[in-house]
Design a protein around this motif. Structure first.
Motif, PDB file in Angstrom:
ATOM      1  N   HIS A 164       0.787  -1.366   0.055  1.00  0.00           N
ATOM      2  CA  HIS A 164       0.214   0.011   0.136  1.00  0.00           C
ATOM      3  C   HIS A 164       0.981   1.338   0.004  1.00  0.00           C
ATOM      4  O   HIS A 164       0.801   2.173   0.884  1.00  0.00           O
ATOM      5  CB  HIS A 164      -0.950   0.051   1.396  1.00  0.00           C
ATOM      6  CG  HIS A 164      -2.029  -0.821   1.106  1.00  0.00           C
ATOM      7  ND1 HIS A 164      -3.323  -0.893   1.561  1.00  0.00           N
ATOM      8  CD2 HIS A 164      -2.060  -2.405   0.583  1.00  0.00           C
ATOM      9  CE1 HIS A 164      -3.849  -2.029   1.515  1.00  0.00           C
ATOM     10  NE2 HIS A 164      -3.082  -2.951   0.852  1.00  0.00           N
ATOM     11  N   ARG A 168      -3.437   5.000  -3.408  1.00  0.00           N
ATOM     12  CA  ARG A 168      -4.415   4.113  -2.918  1.00  0.00           C
ATOM     13  C   ARG A 168      -4.233   2.679  -3.386  1.00  0.00           C
ATOM     14  O   ARG A 168      -3.709   2.134  -4.506  1.00  0.00           O
ATOM     15  CB  ARG A 168      -5.764   4.751  -3.127  1.00  0.00           C
ATOM     16  CG  ARG A 168      -6.068   6.111  -2.493  1.00  0.00           C
ATOM     17  CD  ARG A 168      -6.986   6.660  -3.038  1.00  0.00           C
ATOM     18  NE  ARG A 168      -8.325   6.124  -2.944  1.00  0.00           N
ATOM     19  CZ  ARG A 168      -9.332   6.682  -1.588  1.00  0.00           C
ATOM     20  NH1 ARG A 168      -8.750   7.609  -0.887  1.00  0.00           N
ATOM     21  NH2 ARG A 168     -10.388   6.243  -1.139  1.00  0.00           N
TER      22      ARG A 168
ATOM     23  N   ASP B 216     -12.602  13.036   0.480  1.00  0.00           N
ATOM     24  CA  ASP B 216     -11.615  12.525  -0.530  1.00  0.00           C
ATOM     25  C   ASP B 216     -12.202  12.643  -2.121  1.00  0.00           C
ATOM     26  O   ASP B 216     -13.140  13.562  -2.263  1.00  0.00           O
ATOM     27  CB  ASP B 216     -11.365  10.604  -0.485  1.00  0.00           C
ATOM     28  CG  ASP B 216     -12.856   9.865  -0.775  1.00  0.00           C
ATOM     29  OD1 ASP B 216     -13.681  10.929  -0.947  1.00  0.00           O
ATOM     30  OD2 ASP B 216     -12.805   8.764  -0.416  1.00  0.00           O
ATOM     31  N   HIS B 217     -11.516  12.035  -3.056  1.00  0.00           N
ATOM     32  CA  HIS B 217     -11.751  12.323  -4.278  1.00  0.00           C
ATOM     33  C   HIS B 217     -13.363  11.935  -4.739  1.00  0.00           C
ATOM     34  O   HIS B 217     -13.814  12.294  -5.770  1.00  0.00           O
ATOM     35  CB  HIS B 217     -10.820  11.639  -5.256  1.00  0.00           C
ATOM     36  CG  HIS B 217     -10.954  10.091  -5.327  1.00  0.00           C
ATOM     37  ND1 HIS B 217     -10.536   9.591  -4.262  1.00  0.00           N
ATOM     38  CD2 HIS B 217     -11.355   9.319  -6.481  1.00  0.00           C
ATOM     39  CE1 HIS B 217     -10.710   8.088  -4.707  1.00  0.00           C
ATOM     40  NE2 HIS B 217     -11.176   8.110  -5.779  1.00  0.00           N
ATOM     41  N   ARG B 220     -16.316  11.893   0.018  1.00  0.00           N
ATOM     42  CA  ARG B 220     -16.754  11.191   1.296  1.00  0.00           C
ATOM     43  C   ARG B 220     -15.555  11.781   2.357  1.00  0.00           C
ATOM     44  O   ARG B 220     -14.503  12.141   2.257  1.00  0.00           O
ATOM     45  CB  ARG B 220     -16.241   9.882   1.227  1.00  0.00           C
ATOM     46  CG  ARG B 220     -17.175   9.078   0.280  1.00  0.00           C
ATOM     47  CD  ARG B 220     -16.798   7.579   0.091  1.00  0.00           C
ATOM     48  NE  ARG B 220     -15.487   7.438  -0.293  1.00  0.00           N
ATOM     49  CZ  ARG B 220     -14.854   6.147  -0.834  1.00  0.00           C
ATOM     50  NH1 ARG B 220     -15.645   5.292  -0.875  1.00  0.00           N
ATOM     51  NH2 ARG B 220     -13.694   6.235  -1.101  1.00  0.00           N
ATOM     52  N   PHE B 225     -13.843   7.924   5.829  1.00  0.00           N
ATOM     53  CA  PHE B 225     -13.793   7.023   4.642  1.00  0.00           C
ATOM     54  C   PHE B 225     -12.280   7.319   4.111  1.00  0.00           C
ATOM     55  O   PHE B 225     -12.112   7.240   3.197  1.00  0.00           O
ATOM     56  CB  PHE B 225     -14.597   7.614   3.685  1.00  0.00           C
ATOM     57  CG  PHE B 225     -15.972   7.398   3.745  1.00  0.00           C
ATOM     58  CD1 PHE B 225     -16.766   6.059   3.711  1.00  0.00           C
ATOM     59  CD2 PHE B 225     -16.614   8.333   4.732  1.00  0.00           C
ATOM     60  CE1 PHE B 225     -18.093   5.946   4.125  1.00  0.00           C
ATOM     61  CE2 PHE B 225     -18.147   7.980   5.059  1.00  0.00           C
ATOM     62  CZ  PHE B 225     -18.711   7.039   4.789  1.00  0.00           C
ATOM     63  N   ASN B 228      -8.834   2.214   4.144  1.00  0.00           N
ATOM     64  CA  ASN B 228      -9.812   1.006   3.719  1.00  0.00           C
ATOM     65  C   ASN B 228      -9.945  -0.041   4.886  1.00  0.00           C
ATOM     66  O   ASN B 228      -9.201  -0.013   5.826  1.00  0.00           O
ATOM     67  CB  ASN B 228      -9.249   0.334   2.360  1.00  0.00           C
ATOM     68  CG  ASN B 228      -7.932  -0.164   2.469  1.00  0.00           C
ATOM     69  OD1 ASN B 228      -7.543  -0.758   3.837  1.00  0.00           O
ATOM     70  ND2 ASN B 228      -7.057  -0.161   1.598  1.00  0.00           N
ATOM     71  N   TYR B 270     -13.656   1.798   1.200  1.00  0.00           N
ATOM     72  CA  TYR B 270     -13.045   2.911   2.361  1.00  0.00           C
ATOM     73  C   TYR B 270     -14.426   3.112   3.028  1.00  0.00           C
ATOM     74  O   TYR B 270     -15.476   3.473   2.517  1.00  0.00           O
ATOM     75  CB  TYR B 270     -12.838   3.916   1.481  1.00  0.00           C
ATOM     76  CG  TYR B 270     -11.216   3.721   0.997  1.00  0.00           C
ATOM     77  CD1 TYR B 270     -10.129   4.197   1.528  1.00  0.00           C
ATOM     78  CD2 TYR B 270     -11.038   2.936  -0.260  1.00  0.00           C
ATOM     79  CE1 TYR B 270      -8.779   4.035   1.143  1.00  0.00           C
ATOM     80  CE2 TYR B 270      -9.971   2.713  -0.903  1.00  0.00           C
ATOM     81  CZ  TYR B 270      -8.993   3.219  -0.088  1.00  0.00           C
ATOM     82  OH  TYR B 270      -7.615   3.064  -0.749  1.00  0.00           O
TER      83      TYR B 270
END
Lengths: 216, 358
Positions: A164, A168, B216-217, B220, B225, B228, B270
């Protein structure tokens, strides 16, 4: 459609189709080109047997070259074995193969997979450094360097996805799959076909040499 | 709204102690990754705040999101949310119906123009007559209510990303709210259903700090979120050791090993399920023995079977690859035949030239 969906779906599907078409096309295209019979009397009655033996005997350099080729032979073995273990030993890869073929087997712990992945990438790096430092020995062409990049990318992105690191997880996984797609597409039309050719080329050389009485 | 009592006054009148209130603020601050020292400030700010008007629009949905928020097994901090807001319209919960209900919505939108929040659960059908409320299409109601809203909070995956109604073949032409409303601040709180604390946390953040939380993109809130589920899963050590449940009743499943091979989508999902858990922190799907479905991700209905692991390719395996193999073999054979013919032709030409020379 997300990048991962594209990678898991049409990208890997079409790259597998091209891989399959390409490998069979090249294998049959060459193997069906039968050679004319050599009508001379064979100097070795066991020529065919020795030819087949060459497939294995050439897995290691001849005695007089052992010292001179020790480095590249060892590093190449480390690379090939590590890559083989990573490809067939890591659970997500087994899952992919299971989805494709139905075959399944136990996977390795992650740490072991990462260890072999690092070894594969490290040995690949050692080999390219040697290739670059001894251009006269290798006579490399552009295709060789493209091949190196396309082999290194799946290893690199795979390790990054495992850890990771850098982005992402789903992005890294998608990049990993896409890099494998590129490798699959390139594979049949590059020197990577040695994965298949090595058997036939060694056997053919062995048979021809044995027929002529050359020590093999 | 200016004449309405402050939150502190409302809570006092309903018997909530300051300890309860501070406990909520501390929990909300911690889950939103705000410094602990902000809890008293948050409590002061919330106590002095006039309850903002909230219009809750329910479109193509299953009521699960509202259920998640209201059906707590015991009184919880999530239930306090209804004390923080003036819920002026929620046709599932409100007593009024028909014209009276719609009138309440219109009145609230007019009286609080530019200040009210719109909470939406459910996707928006774009085909006519698929879903209406009091004869008003979901699309028209959304556009009307959003026009003077301060912000929009999408509750659940359907309003955030389309969810089940948008799954193929999407018979109603469903779209998420963000595809219709593009000129208002929007926060997505996805999930099927979303975590109640994520909903209340976003509202508390808005009320306390006067702005929506960082996202986030995919819009969220990062506090809920940002990571993960796989990274926070208590079964992660089994994944690392290569110990997997192969079926839902094998030894691995009984021992609580990783559910990756059974289709768990935690590595690509996520959400805060593994941290906050459900039912007052009791459990979450993976803990109860079922893999994560990835319900807080876009297209989770269409992005692969629930029981197919993340690593598997998503395509039909047999026919096309079989055809490809046959095609490759045919191409190779054809190439070889052509090469043989060329070889024979060249040999014949060579022989002819030889005989001519002699």
């Amino acid at each position: 459609m997300s990048l991962l969906e594209f990678a898991r779906g049409p990208a890997i599907h079409w790259s597998l189709i091209i891989l399959t078409v390409g490998i069979l096309w090249r294998l049959l295209g060459v193997l069906a080109l039968t050679r004319g019979a050599d009508l001379s009397r064979p100097r070795d009655a066991f020529g065919n047997f020795k030819g087949y033996r060459t497939v294995f005997s050439r897995s290691w350099p001849a005695g007089e070259f052992t010292t001179a080729t020790m480095f590249q032979t060892s590093v190449a073995y480390v690379f090939h074995l590590s890559t083989l273990i990573v490809v067939f030993g890591v659970t997500p890869h087994i899952e992919f193969i299971t989805g494709l073929t139905g075959w399944a087997w136990p996977g390795l712990p992650n740490a072991v997979g990462v260890g072999f992945g690092v070894m594969a990438l490290g040995s690949l790096l050692a080999m390219i450094l040697r290739r670059l430092s001894k251009p006269a020995v290798y006579c490399s062409n552009t295709g060789d360097f493209i091949t190196w990049v396309l082999v290194a990318l799946p290893l690199l992105t795979g390790l990054l996805a495992f850890g990771h690191l850098g982005a992402r997880y789903e992005t890294l996984l998608a990049l990993h799959i896409l890099s494998v797609c590129a490798l699959f597409i390139w594979f049949p039309f590059s020197k990577l076909m040695h994965a298949f050719w090595f058997v036939f080329s060694r056997a053919q050389s062995g048979i021809v040499y044995a027929h002529k009485g050359v020590r093999i | 709204m200016s004449n309405s009592p402050s939150l502190g006054e409302v809570l006092d009148s309903q018997g909530f102690s300051r300890r309860d209130f501070l406990r909520f603020c501390t929990a909300a601050a911690s889950v939103m990754a705000l410094p602990a020292s902000i809890a008293p400030t948050m409590a002061e700010a919330l106590a002095a705040t006039r309850r903002p008007s909230v219009i809750w629009l329910s479109f193509q949905e299953c009521t699960g999101c509202t259920e998640a928020l209201t059906r707590s097994a015991a009184p919880s901090i999530e239930s306090l949310i209804f004390n923080f807001i003036s819920l002026d319209y929620h046709h599932t919960l409100q007593a009024a119906a028909g014209d009276a209900a719609e009138h309440a919505r219109e009145q609230a939108e007019e009286a609080n123009a530019g200040q009210y929040l719109v909470l939406v659960d459910g996707s928006v059908p774009t085909r006519a007559h698929c879903s209406t409320i009091a004869g008003i299409s979901n699309l028209d109601m959304l556009k009307t209510s959003a026009a003077n809203a301060a912000a929009i909070i999408n509750i659940g995956t359907c309003s955030a990303y389309g969810g089940l109604p948008m799954a193929e073949p999407n018979p109603t032409g469903a779209v998420p709210v963000g595809e219709i409303i593009t000129d208002k601040p929007i926060v997505n709180v996805p999930g099927c259903p979303p975590m109640p604390l994520a909903i209340t946390g976003v509202i508390a953040h808005y009320l306390t700090l006067g702005q929506l939380p960082p996202t986030d993109h995919l819009g969220r809130p990062l506090a809920f979120f940002g990571e993960n589920i796989h990274d926070r899963c208590y079964r992660r050590p089994f994944y690392d050791r290569g110990q997997f449940a192969e079926s839902f009743d094998d030894e691995g499943a009984r021992k609580g090993w990783c559910l990756y091979k059974l289709g768990c989508k935690a590595p690509v999902t996520y959400n805060a399920c593994a941290n906050l858990k459900w039912n007052q922190g009791t459990s979450f799907p993976i803990q109860s023995g079922h893999g994560c479905l990835g319900c807080s991700e876009p297209r989770f209905w269409d992005a692969g079977g629930f029981y197919e692991s993340v690593a598997r390719g998503r395509f039909e395996t047999g026919s096309k690859l079989g055809l490809a193999a046959a095609g490759g073999a045919a191409a190779g054979a054809a190439a070889a035949v052509l090469a043989q013919r060329k070889k024979k032709r060249l040999a014949a030409e060579h022989a002819e030239q030889d005989s001519d020379a002699h």
